[in-house]
Scaffold this active site. Sequence first.
Site, PDB file in Angstrom:
ATOM      1  N   SER A  65      39.810  39.694  41.691  1.00  0.00           N
ATOM      2  CA  SER A  65      39.799  39.769  40.227  1.00  0.00           C
ATOM      3  C   SER A  65      39.955  41.207  39.744  1.00  0.00           C
ATOM      4  O   SER A  65      39.617  42.160  40.451  1.00  0.00           O
ATOM      5  CB  SER A  65      38.496  39.198  39.683  1.00  0.00           C
TER       6      SER A  65
HETATM    7  N1  SAH Z   1      35.751  37.306  43.013  1.00  0.00           N
HETATM    8  C1  SAH Z   1      36.776  37.031  44.004  1.00  0.00           C
HETATM    9  C2  SAH Z   1      37.819  36.147  43.359  1.00  0.00           C
HETATM   10  C3  SAH Z   1      38.530  35.288  44.323  1.00  0.00           C
HETATM   11  S1  SAH Z   1      39.704  34.177  43.599  1.00  0.00           S
HETATM   12  C4  SAH Z   1      37.365  38.371  44.426  1.00  0.00           C
HETATM   13  O1  SAH Z   1      37.217  39.335  43.683  1.00  0.00           O
HETATM   14  O2  SAH Z   1      37.976  38.460  45.497  1.00  0.00           O
HETATM   15  C5  SAH Z   1      38.795  32.677  43.577  1.00  0.00           C
HETATM   16  C6  SAH Z   1      38.399  32.103  44.918  1.00  0.00           C
HETATM   17  O3  SAH Z   1      37.799  30.833  44.673  1.00  0.00           O
HETATM   18  C7  SAH Z   1      39.561  31.852  45.885  1.00  0.00           C
HETATM   19  O4  SAH Z   1      39.306  32.512  47.087  1.00  0.00           O
HETATM   20  C8  SAH Z   1      39.548  30.336  46.065  1.00  0.00           C
HETATM   21  O5  SAH Z   1      39.910  29.918  47.369  1.00  0.00           O
HETATM   22  C9  SAH Z   1      38.096  29.989  45.769  1.00  0.00           C
HETATM   23  N2  SAH Z   1      37.857  28.596  45.376  1.00  0.00           N
HETATM   24  C10 SAH Z   1      38.607  27.806  44.571  1.00  0.00           C
HETATM   25  N3  SAH Z   1      38.039  26.584  44.444  1.00  0.00           N
HETATM   26  C11 SAH Z   1      36.883  26.614  45.195  1.00  0.00           C
HETATM   27  C12 SAH Z   1      35.860  25.656  45.476  1.00  0.00           C
HETATM   28  N4  SAH Z   1      35.873  24.413  44.977  1.00  0.00           N
HETATM   29  N5  SAH Z   1      34.835  26.036  46.276  1.00  0.00           N
HETATM   30  C13 SAH Z   1      34.789  27.300  46.816  1.00  0.00           C
HETATM   31  N6  SAH Z   1      35.740  28.233  46.594  1.00  0.00           N
HETATM   32  C14 SAH Z   1      36.771  27.897  45.803  1.00  0.00           C
END
Ligand code: SAH
Length: 212
Positions: A65
């Site tokens: 993010s």
């Molecule tokens: N705060 C993180 C953002 C990652 S993007 C960073 O800064 O790196 C969002 C993440 O949510 C992705 O890795 C995606 O695989 C995960 N995600 C999406 N749906 C999900 C679910 N149902 N359970 C767990 N993770 C999930």
Amino acid sequence: MALEEDATERRTVMVEQQIVARGVRDRRVIEAFLKVPRHFFVPSEFQSLAYHDSPLPIGEGQTISQPYIVALMLELLAIEPTDRILEIGTGSGYQTAILAELAKEVYSIERIETLFDRARASLGVLGYTNIFLFRGDGTKGLPQFAPYEKIIVSACAGRIYESWVEELTEGGIIVLPLEGETGQNLIRGVKKEGQLHIENYGGCIFVPLIEG
Ligand code: SAH
């Protein structure tokens, strides 16, 4: 060494220009952003952009993010050093590390195996002992360690799952991007007498939360 000094300087500029300049005031949040090496969580081909004002690809169609949106969400969570936090969507693990600086314990769930493995490796090298990583579907929450004072969702949900509300303490706070009729909105919910009281903090852009 010179590289680390350079990263420290780039991080200071990031905090001043992207986070403080936009109104984030929580001192502990600011300190955590100054400390955690974002370049550590960014793929090698994007190293030069690690402190830019934008999300970046981390593989599997997912993104780390934008720093400001993470800071805003963490300020809205009003984290106390005694809090236990549930994070849905570990992704790169960057936000997980920031949370670990602010809270007592962080429980984080990621559904994609390669991202889970990479985040575990990055966070392991940094040596955090108050982070607990799980692979699975975060829409089901993580009942075995509930309740949590705070829950943060890092992908855009189509709805607020009952498991999240159940796993919050009374007075607990959840912050999440939520899909609405006009697009995604950043939402804060405070649990009072078992019910969430919702406030809307305006438009945002996140990858979708995937159920299952
Ligand atoms: N705060 C993180 C953002 C990652 S993007 C960073 O800064 O790196 C969002 C993440 O949510 C992705 O890795 C995606 O695989 C995960 N995600 C999406 N749906 C999900 C679910 N149902 N359970 C767990 N993770 C999930």
